[in-house]
Scaffold this motif. Structure first.
Motif, PDB file in Angstrom:
ATOM      1  N   ILE A 144      13.510  -3.271  -4.255  1.00  0.00           N
ATOM      2  CA  ILE A 144      13.919  -2.289  -5.255  1.00  0.00           C
ATOM      3  C   ILE A 144      13.088  -1.009  -5.123  1.00  0.00           C
ATOM      4  CG2 ILE A 144      14.051  -1.827  -7.729  1.00  0.00           C
ATOM      5  CD1 ILE A 144      14.621  -4.768  -8.150  1.00  0.00           C
ATOM      6  N   ALA A 145      11.791  -1.167  -4.878  1.00  0.00           N
ATOM      7  CA  ALA A 145      10.945   0.021  -4.709  1.00  0.00           C
ATOM      8  C   ALA A 145      11.409   0.853  -3.522  1.00  0.00           C
ATOM      9  CB  ALA A 145       9.488  -0.406  -4.530  1.00  0.00           C
ATOM     10  N   GLY A 146      11.825   0.198  -2.449  1.00  0.00           N
ATOM     11  CA  GLY A 146      12.341   0.930  -1.296  1.00  0.00           C
ATOM     12  C   GLY A 146      13.597   1.702  -1.628  1.00  0.00           C
ATOM     13  N   ALA A 147      14.495   1.091  -2.425  1.00  0.00           N
ATOM     14  CA  ALA A 147      15.705   1.796  -2.843  1.00  0.00           C
ATOM     15  C   ALA A 147      15.368   3.000  -3.715  1.00  0.00           C
ATOM     16  CB  ALA A 147      16.629   0.839  -3.598  1.00  0.00           C
ATOM     17  N   LEU A 148      14.333   2.854  -4.543  1.00  0.00           N
ATOM     18  CA  LEU A 148      13.911   3.954  -5.406  1.00  0.00           C
ATOM     19  C   LEU A 148      13.376   5.129  -4.597  1.00  0.00           C
ATOM     20  CD1 LEU A 148      13.079   5.133  -8.218  1.00  0.00           C
ATOM     21  CD2 LEU A 148      10.949   3.868  -7.963  1.00  0.00           C
ATOM     22  N   LEU A 149      12.644   4.825  -3.521  1.00  0.00           N
ATOM     23  CA  LEU A 149      11.953   5.872  -2.767  1.00  0.00           C
ATOM     24  C   LEU A 149      12.762   6.417  -1.597  1.00  0.00           C
ATOM     25  CD1 LEU A 149       8.452   4.147  -2.619  1.00  0.00           C
ATOM     26  CD2 LEU A 149       9.151   5.993  -4.143  1.00  0.00           C
ATOM     27  N   ALA A 150      13.851   5.754  -1.232  1.00  0.00           N
ATOM     28  CA  ALA A 150      14.573   6.128  -0.016  1.00  0.00           C
ATOM     29  C   ALA A 150      15.158   7.532  -0.098  1.00  0.00           C
ATOM     30  CB  ALA A 150      15.678   5.102   0.263  1.00  0.00           C
ATOM     31  N   VAL A 151      15.831   7.850  -1.200  1.00  0.00           N
ATOM     32  CA  VAL A 151      16.508   9.142  -1.303  1.00  0.00           C
ATOM     33  C   VAL A 151      15.519  10.309  -1.386  1.00  0.00           C
ATOM     34  CG1 VAL A 151      18.131  10.517  -2.651  1.00  0.00           C
ATOM     35  CG2 VAL A 151      18.572   8.099  -2.277  1.00  0.00           C
ATOM     36  N   LEU A 160       0.818  -1.205   0.000  1.00  0.00           N
ATOM     37  CA  LEU A 160       0.000   0.000   0.000  1.00  0.00           C
ATOM     38  C   LEU A 160       0.855   1.259   0.000  1.00  0.00           C
ATOM     39  CD1 LEU A 160      -2.764   1.399   0.251  1.00  0.00           C
ATOM     40  CD2 LEU A 160      -2.546   1.166   2.743  1.00  0.00           C
ATOM     41  N   VAL A 161       1.906   1.261   0.828  1.00  0.00           N
ATOM     42  CA  VAL A 161       2.723   2.461   0.994  1.00  0.00           C
ATOM     43  C   VAL A 161       3.522   2.757  -0.274  1.00  0.00           C
ATOM     44  CG1 VAL A 161       4.637   3.471   2.284  1.00  0.00           C
ATOM     45  CG2 VAL A 161       2.863   2.193   3.491  1.00  0.00           C
ATOM     46  N   VAL A 162       4.116   1.727  -0.882  1.00  0.00           N
ATOM     47  CA  VAL A 162       4.967   1.939  -2.058  1.00  0.00           C
ATOM     48  C   VAL A 162       4.178   2.519  -3.232  1.00  0.00           C
ATOM     49  CG1 VAL A 162       6.399   0.786  -3.785  1.00  0.00           C
ATOM     50  CG2 VAL A 162       6.704   0.257  -1.362  1.00  0.00           C
ATOM     51  N   PRO A 163       3.005   1.973  -3.598  1.00  0.00           N
ATOM     52  CA  PRO A 163       2.251   2.608  -4.696  1.00  0.00           C
ATOM     53  C   PRO A 163       1.864   4.056  -4.408  1.00  0.00           C
ATOM     54  CG  PRO A 163       1.427   0.394  -4.317  1.00  0.00           C
ATOM     55  CD  PRO A 163       2.370   0.698  -3.193  1.00  0.00           C
ATOM     56  N   LEU A 164       1.477   4.348  -3.151  1.00  0.00           N
ATOM     57  CA  LEU A 164       1.135   5.728  -2.811  1.00  0.00           C
ATOM     58  C   LEU A 164       2.357   6.645  -2.931  1.00  0.00           C
ATOM     59  CD1 LEU A 164      -1.253   5.274   0.255  1.00  0.00           C
ATOM     60  CD2 LEU A 164      -1.860   5.886  -2.092  1.00  0.00           C
ATOM     61  N   ALA A 165       3.513   6.145  -2.508  1.00  0.00           N
ATOM     62  CA  ALA A 165       4.739   6.949  -2.605  1.00  0.00           C
ATOM     63  C   ALA A 165       5.117   7.191  -4.068  1.00  0.00           C
ATOM     64  CB  ALA A 165       5.879   6.251  -1.861  1.00  0.00           C
ATOM     65  N   ILE A 166       4.990   6.161  -4.905  1.00  0.00           N
ATOM     66  CA  ILE A 166       5.294   6.328  -6.327  1.00  0.00           C
ATOM     67  C   ILE A 166       4.316   7.315  -6.960  1.00  0.00           C
ATOM     68  CG2 ILE A 166       5.335   5.144  -8.560  1.00  0.00           C
ATOM     69  CD1 ILE A 166       6.369   2.680  -7.115  1.00  0.00           C
ATOM     70  N   ALA A 167       3.035   7.218  -6.577  1.00  0.00           N
ATOM     71  CA  ALA A 167       2.047   8.167  -7.089  1.00  0.00           C
ATOM     72  C   ALA A 167       2.394   9.590  -6.674  1.00  0.00           C
ATOM     73  CB  ALA A 167       0.655   7.788  -6.574  1.00  0.00           C
ATOM     74  N   LEU A 168       2.906   9.767  -5.446  1.00  0.00           N
ATOM     75  CA  LEU A 168       3.294  11.101  -4.991  1.00  0.00           C
ATOM     76  C   LEU A 168       4.483  11.623  -5.789  1.00  0.00           C
ATOM     77  CD1 LEU A 168       2.666  13.306  -2.947  1.00  0.00           C
ATOM     78  CD2 LEU A 168       4.225  12.188  -1.343  1.00  0.00           C
ATOM     79  N   LEU A 169       5.444  10.747  -6.097  1.00  0.00           N
ATOM     80  CA  LEU A 169       6.579  11.150  -6.929  1.00  0.00           C
ATOM     81  C   LEU A 169       6.107  11.594  -8.313  1.00  0.00           C
ATOM     82  CD1 LEU A 169       9.388   8.524  -6.228  1.00  0.00           C
ATOM     83  CD2 LEU A 169       9.497  10.977  -5.812  1.00  0.00           C
ATOM     84  N   LEU A 170       5.229  10.810  -8.908  1.00  0.00           N
ATOM     85  CA  LEU A 170       4.712  11.164 -10.224  1.00  0.00           C
ATOM     86  C   LEU A 170       3.896  12.448 -10.173  1.00  0.00           C
ATOM     87  CD1 LEU A 170       3.653   7.626 -11.517  1.00  0.00           C
ATOM     88  CD2 LEU A 170       5.665   8.959 -12.166  1.00  0.00           C
ATOM     89  N   THR A 211       1.659  -6.861  -9.092  1.00  0.00           N
ATOM     90  CA  THR A 211       2.211  -5.623  -9.635  1.00  0.00           C
ATOM     91  C   THR A 211       1.170  -4.863 -10.447  1.00  0.00           C
ATOM     92  OG1 THR A 211       4.418  -6.613  -9.728  1.00  0.00           O
ATOM     93  CG2 THR A 211       4.043  -4.648 -11.063  1.00  0.00           C
ATOM     94  N   LEU A 212       0.364  -5.592 -11.216  1.00  0.00           N
ATOM     95  CA  LEU A 212      -0.693  -4.926 -11.992  1.00  0.00           C
ATOM     96  C   LEU A 212      -1.697  -4.230 -11.087  1.00  0.00           C
ATOM     97  CD1 LEU A 212      -1.363  -7.585 -14.782  1.00  0.00           C
ATOM     98  CD2 LEU A 212      -0.160  -5.400 -15.007  1.00  0.00           C
ATOM     99  N   VAL A 213      -2.057  -4.899  -9.987  1.00  0.00           N
ATOM    100  CA  VAL A 213      -2.978  -4.278  -9.027  1.00  0.00           C
ATOM    101  C   VAL A 213      -2.355  -3.019  -8.435  1.00  0.00           C
ATOM    102  CG1 VAL A 213      -4.177  -4.597  -6.833  1.00  0.00           C
ATOM    103  CG2 VAL A 213      -4.136  -6.455  -8.510  1.00  0.00           C
ATOM    104  N   GLU A 214      -1.080  -3.093  -8.082  1.00  0.00           N
ATOM    105  CA  GLU A 214      -0.405  -1.934  -7.509  1.00  0.00           C
ATOM    106  C   GLU A 214      -0.291  -0.801  -8.523  1.00  0.00           C
ATOM    107  OE1 GLU A 214       3.292  -3.360  -6.009  1.00  0.00           O
ATOM    108  OE2 GLU A 214       2.394  -4.383  -4.282  1.00  0.00           O
ATOM    109  N   MET A 215      -0.100  -1.151  -9.808  1.00  0.00           N
ATOM    110  CA  MET A 215      -0.043  -0.114 -10.836  1.00  0.00           C
ATOM    111  C   MET A 215      -1.382   0.608 -10.964  1.00  0.00           C
ATOM    112  SD  MET A 215       2.217  -2.007 -13.789  1.00  0.00           S
ATOM    113  CE  MET A 215       1.916  -0.706 -14.971  1.00  0.00           C
ATOM    114  N   LEU A 216      -2.475  -0.139 -10.840  1.00  0.00           N
ATOM    115  CA  LEU A 216      -3.796   0.493 -10.864  1.00  0.00           C
ATOM    116  C   LEU A 216      -3.975   1.419  -9.665  1.00  0.00           C
ATOM    117  CD1 LEU A 216      -6.083  -2.478 -12.001  1.00  0.00           C
ATOM    118  CD2 LEU A 216      -5.395  -0.471 -13.335  1.00  0.00           C
TER     119      LEU A 216
END
Length: 360
Positions: free
Chosen positions: A300-307, A17-27, A137-142
């Motif tokens: 990998i998602a954590g490494a992407l969002l950490a910085v 839940l947290v990773v998709p929301l964080a990626i959405a915030l980055l986008l 992953t598809l669900v998380e992308m949605l």
């Protein structure tokens, strides 16, 4: 330390839940200026959000389709070249300084095949697990797409709603700190995107000039890898060197390695310090530790969002500690401007003290 462990444990449990929301915030940080631009041209906010989302999906889908198609078309030639390279290596092992016999080579090949057969069940179960992972992953992308739409359309009201949980006294300071953090995130995404483009162009042009196959997909891989600091560039560059070694031989591979190192040095010592700026710039040790922690918590998602998370926290803490921000109105902080990501205050930013003209 105990509180950090608890937070990390909770985030690990809720990573889906947290990773998709964080990626959405980055986008959202990347696309929000485009929505603001369209609104300045008298577009309604809803229409501007739809236009930006559809345009972004069209660009991303077209790029992804092009990369996948190029990979599929180039794999047969690469496989044929791999066979030729294996034949060359086998000939060198027979006639080179090792002087291996054909019997030894045959025994090695038989042992390799037997190892694959013995682990066939494990490979099959891994394939099934991978298929399940693709579904997740598809669900998380949605979820990313759904959250991104609401962040772009209703971001200000969502932020005002969250501020209601803050006591009235410090609410204005928290509001300013939050806007500073969003400005840092916007600055980080913009700068990282610019660095990724330069990395992809530099390495992609080098691969094309050297005649390395799959130059365009490899450049796209470099672009994606640039968003994961340090490790992403190393992995993407390593794949490019490996393809060059298989397809063109060791001399070309060494040249590609030199190009990758040169581009990474340009990124580390010129592009990132210039584009990220003082407010978002982080110590290399902090970056490495953040990436390592992100890998442990969310892969990998954590490494992407950490910085970017570290940059956001850095900007928020600086704002909350700043005496200057006590007199700043939230409406005066423009989140689309990188210079708004933190107060320029000596004592909180060591680079501000040593940079010429910083105190003006």
């Amino acid at each position: 330390m105990a509180s950090l462990y608890v937070i990390g444990f909770i985030f690990g449990r809720l990573a889906s839940l947290v990773v998709p929301l964080a990626i959405a915030l980055l986008l959202a940080a990347l696309l929000a200026p485009a929505v603001g631009f369209l609104m300045s041209k008298r577009f309604p906010r809803g229409l501007a959000t739809v236009v930006v989302l559809v345009g972004g999906l069209a660009v991303f889908g077209g790029l992804l389709t092009f990369v996948v198609t190029t990979f599929v078309n180039g794999v047969p030639d690469l496989a044929a070249q791999l066979v030729r390279s294996v034949d060359k290596v086998s000939s060198w092992l027979l006639s080179g300084p090792l002087h291996l016999s054909e019997t030894q080579l045959r025994e090695f090949a038989d042992r390799f095949v037997k190892t694959l057969q013995d682990n066939q069940s494990g490979i099959t179960s891994s394939a099934i697990t991978t298929a399940a992972t693709v579904g997740t992953t598809l669900v998380e992308m949605l979820l990313v797409l759904f959250a991104l739409a609401f962040f772009l359309y209703d971001g200000p009201r969502i932020w005002q709603f969250l501020l209601r949980a803050v006591p009235t006294g410090p609410r204005r300071r928290v509001d300013v700190a939050g806007r500073r953090s969003l400005a840092a995130l916007v600055s980080y995404v913009r700068a990282t995107g610019a660095v990724a483009v330069v990395d992809a162009l530099g390495i992609g042009i080098g691969l094309a000039v050297l005649g390395v196959p799959l130059a365009v997909p490899l450049a796209a891989l470099v672009f994606i890898g640039a968003f994961v600091p340090i490790f992403g560039a190393v992995v993407a560059g390593g794949v490019a060197v490996l393809v060059a070694l298989v397809a063109n031989g060791p001399v070309t591979a060494v040249i590609v390695l030199a190009i990758v190192i040169a581009v990474n040095q340009l990124e580390s010592h010129v592009l990132q310090p210039f584009l990220l700026g003082r407010a978002v710039k982080l110590h290399p040790l902090a970056v490495v530790l953040a990436i390592a922690g992100g890998l442990l918590v969310a892969g990998i998602a954590g490494a992407l969002l950490a910085v970017p998370l570290l940059a956001v926290l850095n900007s928020a803490i600086r704002s909350l500690l700043s005496d200057a921000d006590e007199h700043v109105a939230p409406a005066d902080v423009h989140t689309s401007q990188p210079e708004e990501s933190g107060p320029d205050e000596p004592g909180l930013d060591t680079e501000a003290d040593t940079t010429p003209g910083a105190g003006r």
